[in-house]
Design an enzyme around this catalytic site. Structure first.
Site, PDB file in Angstrom:
ATOM      1  N   GLU A   1      -5.878  -8.007   1.119  1.00 30.22           N
ATOM      2  CA  GLU A   1      -4.448  -7.897   1.413  1.00 30.22           C
ATOM      3  C   GLU A   1      -4.291  -7.669   2.912  1.00 30.22           C
ATOM      4  O   GLU A   1      -4.550  -6.573   3.399  1.00 30.22           O
ATOM      5  CB  GLU A   1      -3.854  -6.714   0.642  1.00 30.22           C
ATOM      6  CG  GLU A   1      -4.107  -6.754  -0.839  1.00 30.22           C
ATOM      7  CD  GLU A   1      -4.105  -5.363  -1.468  1.00 30.22           C
ATOM      8  OE1 GLU A   1      -3.094  -4.651  -1.352  1.00 30.22           O
ATOM      9  OE2 GLU A   1      -5.121  -4.974  -2.065  1.00 30.22           O
TER      10      GLU A   1
ATOM     11  N   ASP B   1     -11.625   0.345  -1.400  1.00 29.93           N
ATOM     12  CA  ASP B   1     -10.167   0.215  -1.538  1.00 29.93           C
ATOM     13  C   ASP B   1      -9.599   0.791  -0.239  1.00 29.93           C
ATOM     14  O   ASP B   1      -8.893   1.783  -0.244  1.00 29.93           O
ATOM     15  CB  ASP B   1      -9.688   0.985  -2.773  1.00 29.93           C
ATOM     16  CG  ASP B   1      -8.228   0.693  -3.118  1.00 29.93           C
ATOM     17  OD1 ASP B   1      -7.570  -0.014  -2.332  1.00 29.93           O
ATOM     18  OD2 ASP B   1      -7.761   1.187  -4.160  1.00 29.93           O
TER      19      ASP B   1
ATOM     20  N   GLN C   1      -6.616  -4.801   3.648  1.00 32.39           N
ATOM     21  CA  GLN C   1      -7.007  -3.872   2.588  1.00 32.39           C
ATOM     22  C   GLN C   1      -8.007  -4.635   1.724  1.00 32.39           C
ATOM     23  O   GLN C   1      -7.669  -5.618   1.067  1.00 32.39           O
ATOM     24  CB  GLN C   1      -5.787  -3.456   1.738  1.00 32.39           C
ATOM     25  CG  GLN C   1      -6.097  -2.427   0.662  1.00 32.39           C
ATOM     26  CD  GLN C   1      -6.140  -0.991   1.199  1.00 32.39           C
ATOM     27  OE1 GLN C   1      -5.747  -0.735   2.340  1.00 32.39           O
ATOM     28  NE2 GLN C   1      -6.620  -0.057   0.393  1.00 32.39           N
TER      29      GLN C   1
ATOM     30  N   HIS D   1       3.182   0.013  -2.961  1.00 36.28           N
ATOM     31  CA  HIS D   1       3.592  -1.393  -3.096  1.00 36.28           C
ATOM     32  C   HIS D   1       5.072  -1.590  -3.441  1.00 36.28           C
ATOM     33  O   HIS D   1       5.413  -2.432  -4.280  1.00 36.28           O
ATOM     34  CB  HIS D   1       2.748  -2.081  -4.172  1.00 36.28           C
ATOM     35  CG  HIS D   1       1.287  -2.252  -3.817  1.00 36.28           C
ATOM     36  ND1 HIS D   1       0.827  -2.364  -2.539  1.00 36.28           N
ATOM     37  CD2 HIS D   1       0.182  -2.323  -4.614  1.00 36.28           C
ATOM     38  CE1 HIS D   1      -0.487  -2.512  -2.553  1.00 36.28           C
ATOM     39  NE2 HIS D   1      -0.909  -2.479  -3.786  1.00 36.28           N
TER      40      HIS D   1
ATOM     41  N   ASN E   1       0.814  -1.213   0.000  1.00 41.75           N
ATOM     42  CA  ASN E   1       0.000   0.000   0.000  1.00 41.75           C
ATOM     43  C   ASN E   1       0.853   1.271   0.000  1.00 41.75           C
ATOM     44  O   ASN E   1       2.027   1.236  -0.319  1.00 41.75           O
ATOM     45  CB  ASN E   1      -1.046  -0.003   1.103  1.00 41.75           C
ATOM     46  CG  ASN E   1      -2.318   0.666   0.598  1.00 41.75           C
ATOM     47  OD1 ASN E   1      -2.384   1.882   0.531  1.00 41.75           O
ATOM     48  ND2 ASN E   1      -3.296  -0.112   0.194  1.00 41.75           N
TER      49      ASN E   1
ATOM     50  N   TYR F   1      -5.996 -11.770  -6.590  1.00 43.03           N
ATOM     51  CA  TYR F   1      -7.352 -11.323  -6.935  1.00 43.03           C
ATOM     52  C   TYR F   1      -8.265 -12.542  -6.927  1.00 43.03           C
ATOM     53  O   TYR F   1      -8.079 -13.459  -7.728  1.00 43.03           O
ATOM     54  CB  TYR F   1      -7.361 -10.721  -8.340  1.00 43.03           C
ATOM     55  CG  TYR F   1      -6.730  -9.361  -8.439  1.00 43.03           C
ATOM     56  CD1 TYR F   1      -7.504  -8.211  -8.406  1.00 43.03           C
ATOM     57  CD2 TYR F   1      -5.354  -9.223  -8.588  1.00 43.03           C
ATOM     58  CE1 TYR F   1      -6.931  -6.954  -8.521  1.00 43.03           C
ATOM     59  CE2 TYR F   1      -4.771  -7.971  -8.697  1.00 43.03           C
ATOM     60  CZ  TYR F   1      -5.565  -6.838  -8.661  1.00 43.03           C
ATOM     61  OH  TYR F   1      -5.001  -5.597  -8.775  1.00 43.03           O
TER      62      TYR F   1
ATOM     63  N   HIS G   1      -1.017 -10.061  -3.107  1.00 50.58           N
ATOM     64  CA  HIS G   1      -1.978  -9.290  -3.891  1.00 50.58           C
ATOM     65  C   HIS G   1      -2.784 -10.182  -4.836  1.00 50.58           C
ATOM     66  O   HIS G   1      -2.962  -9.855  -6.015  1.00 50.58           O
ATOM     67  CB  HIS G   1      -1.247  -8.185  -4.654  1.00 50.58           C
ATOM     68  CG  HIS G   1      -2.065  -6.968  -4.896  1.00 50.58           C
ATOM     69  ND1 HIS G   1      -3.171  -6.970  -5.704  1.00 50.58           N
ATOM     70  CD2 HIS G   1      -1.950  -5.711  -4.412  1.00 50.58           C
ATOM     71  CE1 HIS G   1      -3.683  -5.751  -5.734  1.00 50.58           C
ATOM     72  NE2 HIS G   1      -2.962  -4.966  -4.950  1.00 50.58           N
TER      73      HIS G   1
HETATM   74  C1  GLA Z   1      -3.908  -1.965  -3.983  1.00 53.32           C
HETATM   75  C2  GLA Z   1      -4.331  -0.567  -3.829  1.00 53.32           C
HETATM   76  C3  GLA Z   1      -5.211  -0.179  -4.968  1.00 53.32           C
HETATM   77  C4  GLA Z   1      -4.546  -0.448  -6.287  1.00 53.32           C
HETATM   78  C5  GLA Z   1      -4.116  -1.866  -6.362  1.00 53.32           C
HETATM   79  C6  GLA Z   1      -3.330  -2.154  -7.593  1.00 53.32           C
HETATM   80  O1  GLA Z   1      -4.843  -2.835  -3.613  1.00 53.32           O
HETATM   81  O2  GLA Z   1      -4.941  -0.306  -2.598  1.00 53.32           O
HETATM   82  O3  GLA Z   1      -5.539   1.161  -4.862  1.00 53.32           O
HETATM   83  O4  GLA Z   1      -3.437   0.391  -6.436  1.00 53.32           O
HETATM   84  O5  GLA Z   1      -3.340  -2.190  -5.252  1.00 53.32           O
HETATM   85  O6  GLA Z   1      -4.018  -1.820  -8.744  1.00 53.32           O
END
Ligand code: GLA
Length: 351
Positions: free
Chosen positions: A316, A250, A287, A108, A82, A182, A180
């Site tokens: 995250e 986010d 996150q 990141h 972050n 998804y 990270h």
């Molecule tokens: C994290 C951030 C988001 C974005 C993603 C990558 O999760 O919090 O805002 O930047 O990474 O796209």
């Protein structure tokens, strides 16, 4: 059981570096994780649902897409997951300036964060784990101290994927490694129909640059109240000011302090309620990111599935973004002689 394969080559400063992947399969074949050395990345995670293996982590078919697509797909991010406001902080009277790769902020790990490194790897003796390690030199991306890091992916007896992190430094520094990945528990489609429960009674509101304002706000009466569970779309479709500022969810959710750390901190149900994911962690926050920046059509997901906005979400586990610049946030420093050690497990139950 582990199968090691060649995944592709990376050309770095004129050198061609081979990248290997590992597929780890549980003895009962109900869960299978594929990881690779580029970014110590989780490429794929398949779990058994109704007799079929479902791919619940979004990623790509080839190494080049992982290299070129934005989004940190499945990677270990670091040194600090972050954002750090304007990439600046001071530690023990010294001022540090990190590379700013997210507008005027650091995100990141910077320009060449841990997600873009080729890590060393080895198979665990148990046949169910893979260990990645790397050394980040003093000053890399602006961070103080030589940081030695190892990250282990292991399959657990409870149909889980556990990620264990360990790091130590030779100079006081800041740290916040996370993964990270998804997720999409249906395998594909809009994630708004997933039901999510988060054991967090506070969240961190942000400004437009997604930098925390410094306030720890109670979730009560806001779109961020996932304590008793609700569909992601309920939060996304609300008129909440912070959802609007953040472009969706986010945000850093701060786990209830007196909550039971042995219990699941986040539970997610697939839209058809045929699969449940539980997140166990010793980290104080998560996150929760609803894939608001996804949608780069140039990089379709594995199997040719179009990449679309909010067709995957991230959980995250973390400390607090920009913690080093806020006295009231949880400490994110690591001192010489200390070991940064933490664990997160994503566990799956077919229903
Ligand atoms: C994290 C951030 C988001 C974005 C993603 C990558 O999760 O919090 O805002 O930047 O990474 O796209």
């Amino acid at each position: 059981m582990i199968e090691k394969c060649f995944f592709g080559n990376i050309t770095d400063e004129g050198n061609s570096i081979p990248v290997c992947s590992y597929t780890i399969t549980s003895p009962d074949r109900k869960i299978e994780a594929m990881v690779c050395e580029y970014g110590a990345r989780l490429l794929r995670l398949r779990v058994s649902v109704g007799g079929e293996m479902r791919d619940v982590v979004r990623g790509f078919d080839d190494l080049d897409s992982y290299r070129n697509a934005d989004g940190y797909f499945g990677a270990i991010v670091g040194r600090f997951g972050n954002r750090i406001c304007r990439g600046r902080f001071s530690l023990d009277e010294n001022q540090y300036y990190l590379y700013c790769n997210d507008g005027e902020h650091h995100l990141h790990g910077g320009k060449k964060g841990f997600d873009k490194k080729v890590w060393s790897s080895s198979e665990g003796k148990d046949g169910l784990s893979v260990v990645f390690s790397t050394v980040s030199p003093d000053g890399e991306e602006g961070y103080p101290g030589t940081l030695n890091v190892s990250v282990t992916y292991s399959l657990t007896a409870e149909e889980g994927l556990k990620i264990s992190y360990e790091a130590h430094t030779d100079k006081k520094t800041v740290i916040g490694l996370t993964n990270h990945a998804y997720f999409n528990l249906a395998g594909e489609g809009y994630v708004g129909d997933h039901t999510v429960i988060i054991d967090a009674d506070r969240y961190l509101p942000t400004d437009k640059g997604l930098i925390p304002t410094g306030e720890l706000r109670s979730v009560g009466g806001t779109a961020f109240d996932f304590c008793s569970g609700k569909k992601i779309s309920e939060a996304l479709d609300s008129n909440d000011e912070d959802i609007r500022i953040g472009g969706g969810v986010d945000h850093c959710f701060v786990f209830t302090v007196d909550g039971d750390r042995e219990k699941s901190r986040v539970t997610v149900f697939s839209p058809a309620s045929d699969l449940r994911m539980d997140v166990f962690t010793d980290r104080p926050c998560v996150q929760f990111y609803t894939g608001n920046f996804l949608g780069d059509e140039k990089f379709p997901f594995r199997g040719g599935i179009p990449q679309k906005r909010r067709h995957a979400f991230c959980l995250e586990t973390e400390g607090m973004p920009d913690a080093i610049n806020h006295k009231n946030f949880i400490n994110c420093t690591l001192s010489i002689g200390d070991v940064w050690k933490t664990e997160t497990e994503y566990r799956f139950t077919a229903l």
